[in-house]
Design a protein around this motif. Structure first.
Motif, PDB file in Angstrom:
ATOM      1  N   ALA A  77      59.119 -23.677 -18.673  1.00 36.70           N
ATOM      2  CA  ALA A  77      57.944 -24.186 -17.960  1.00 36.70           C
ATOM      3  C   ALA A  77      58.197 -24.128 -16.462  1.00 36.70           C
ATOM      4  O   ALA A  77      57.373 -23.679 -15.681  1.00 36.70           O
ATOM      5  CB  ALA A  77      57.654 -25.613 -18.380  1.00 36.70           C
ATOM      6  N   GLY A  78      59.399 -24.591 -16.064  1.00 35.60           N
ATOM      7  CA  GLY A  78      59.722 -24.728 -14.648  1.00 35.60           C
ATOM      8  C   GLY A  78      60.106 -23.406 -14.014  1.00 35.60           C
ATOM      9  O   GLY A  78      60.745 -22.565 -14.647  1.00 35.60           O
ATOM     10  N   ARG A 234      62.125 -32.744 -13.085  1.00 40.78           N
ATOM     11  CA  ARG A 234      63.251 -32.133 -12.381  1.00 40.78           C
ATOM     12  C   ARG A 234      63.968 -33.224 -11.591  1.00 40.78           C
ATOM     13  O   ARG A 234      63.325 -34.140 -11.063  1.00 40.78           O
ATOM     14  CB  ARG A 234      62.780 -31.046 -11.402  1.00 40.78           C
ATOM     15  CG  ARG A 234      62.351 -29.740 -12.051  1.00 40.78           C
ATOM     16  CD  ARG A 234      63.554 -29.022 -12.691  1.00 40.78           C
ATOM     17  NE  ARG A 234      63.186 -27.754 -13.290  1.00 40.78           N
ATOM     18  CZ  ARG A 234      62.871 -27.576 -14.578  1.00 40.78           C
ATOM     19  NH1 ARG A 234      62.859 -28.603 -15.410  1.00 40.78           N
ATOM     20  NH2 ARG A 234      62.589 -26.370 -15.038  1.00 40.78           N
ATOM     21  N   HIS A 281      69.321 -32.351 -20.078  1.00 37.47           N
ATOM     22  CA  HIS A 281      68.234 -31.389 -19.791  1.00 37.47           C
ATOM     23  C   HIS A 281      67.955 -30.532 -21.031  1.00 37.47           C
ATOM     24  O   HIS A 281      68.130 -29.320 -21.023  1.00 37.47           O
ATOM     25  CB  HIS A 281      68.558 -30.504 -18.573  1.00 37.47           C
ATOM     26  CG  HIS A 281      67.340 -29.799 -18.042  1.00 37.47           C
ATOM     27  ND1 HIS A 281      67.244 -29.309 -16.762  1.00 37.47           N
ATOM     28  CD2 HIS A 281      66.146 -29.507 -18.623  1.00 37.47           C
ATOM     29  CE1 HIS A 281      66.065 -28.750 -16.574  1.00 37.47           C
ATOM     30  NE2 HIS A 281      65.382 -28.849 -17.708  1.00 37.47           N
TER      31      HIS A 281
END
Ligand code: DGY
Length: 315
Positions: A77-78, A234, A281
């Motif tokens: 996604a990031g 994040r 993460h």
């Protein structure tokens, strides 16, 4: 002739096999130093597509070695490590996979929230260590139902979190740069106002310069000593030293964290805290979701080479 594609980060084995069958792959992910330079020199001028994920840095230095690039197919996604402005200026399209990972990431936000408030890791240790038998019941924890959840960033993932929060009896508010239509959640035009209202603050924004330090010491103070802070976005979005200090000084009650400034070696002060639940993460880290992310990346590449519209373009 198979088209040339640079792989900067591998996909799942099944989708890697599909790529190998369809394209001539240049495995940037497997080389370093001089070998990497040589690969870029050879493959850069002939590769119009690149496979990557959010851990890959795409900056001017790399782009200057990829003169033929037209598509970066990102399996995450990031894309905060990517210079999207430079890519757009050079006519390079970016695709991502937020569409297929939002359920698992939203599940993780809920899991961290409930685990932090109910002190799940501590309860697990309490049973395993025999403390339950030795010391009696563990201390009481904190309820979630009937409280207020403030979501920072009501995009696709933020909405999936909101849906789950409603299901556990939370009232929803959110902060975003603009008010979103199609919901009756309370809107706040500043994170500090949202935090002041909320019992639980959940961060679901993109990373990158536009959100850097958005969750400041002031925001954490506004959340207050009974508040919980959850971050699946994040590490850069929060002032991390301020977060650690707020947890140490109990200016917020608890936190559930999936993302850090220094990954994969987060600030060791996190590990010394008993009021934080930590995850590496890995919010999208399920077999099913990683398969879907890899397949969407393959499908975006196929659409690009067939001249069809990209499935999930970012720019
Ligand atoms: C994403 O997709 O950006 C997640 O953070 C996993 O890397």
């Amino acid at each position: 002739m198979k088209p040339d594609v640079i792989v900067a980060y591998p996909l799942r084995p099944h989708q890697m096999a599909m790529l190998e069958e369809t394209y001539t792959l240049h495995r940037l992910d497997l080389v370093k130093g001089e070998e990497r330079d040589a690969l870029l020199q050879q493959a850069g001028p002939i590769s119009s597509a690149l496979v990557c994920n959010g851990h890959v840095t795409i900056d001017e230095a790399l782009l200057s070695k990829l003169p033929a690039l037209k598509l970066a197919a990102c399996s995450s996604a990031g894309y905060d490590q990517m210079d999207l402005e430079a890519m757009t200026r050079r006519g390079i399209k970016l695709t991502n996979t937020s569409e297929v990972l939002c359920d698992d990431v939203a599940d993780m936000a809920l899991l961290l929230m409930l685990a932090a408030r109910r002190r799940l890791p501590e309860g697990d240790r309490y049973v395993r260590s025999g403390d339950w038998g030795q010391k009696g019941m563990m201390p009481l924890t904190t309820s979630t139902s009937g409280k207020k959840a403030g979501i920072v960033g009501l995009g696709r993932i933020g909405m999936a979190i909101a849906k789950r929060c409603e299901a556990v009896g939370l009232t929803i508010g959110y902060y975003g740069r603009t008010k979103k239509a199609g919901n009756d959640f309370a809107y706040f035009d500043a994170p500090v106002k949202l935090a002041d209202w909320a019992d639980i603050l959940i961060v679901a924004t993109p990373g990158g310069p536009s959100t850097e330090g958005l969750i400041s010491a002031d925001v954490l103070n506004a959340l207050g000593p009974t508040g919980s802070f959850i971050n699946i976005a994040r590490g850069t979005v929060v002032d991390e030293p301020a977060l650690i200090k707020a947890l140490q000084e109990r200016r917020i009650a608890s936190a559930g964290i999936d993302v850090y400034l220094n990954e994969p070696n987060p600030d060791p002060r996190f590990a010394a805290l008993d009021n934080v639940v930590l995850y590496p993460h890995h919010a999208s880290g399920t077999e099913e979701t990683r398969d879907r992310m890899a397949q969407l990346t393959v499908d975006n590449l196929a659409a690009f080479f067939a001249g069809r519209p990209l499935l999930t373009p970012v720019n």
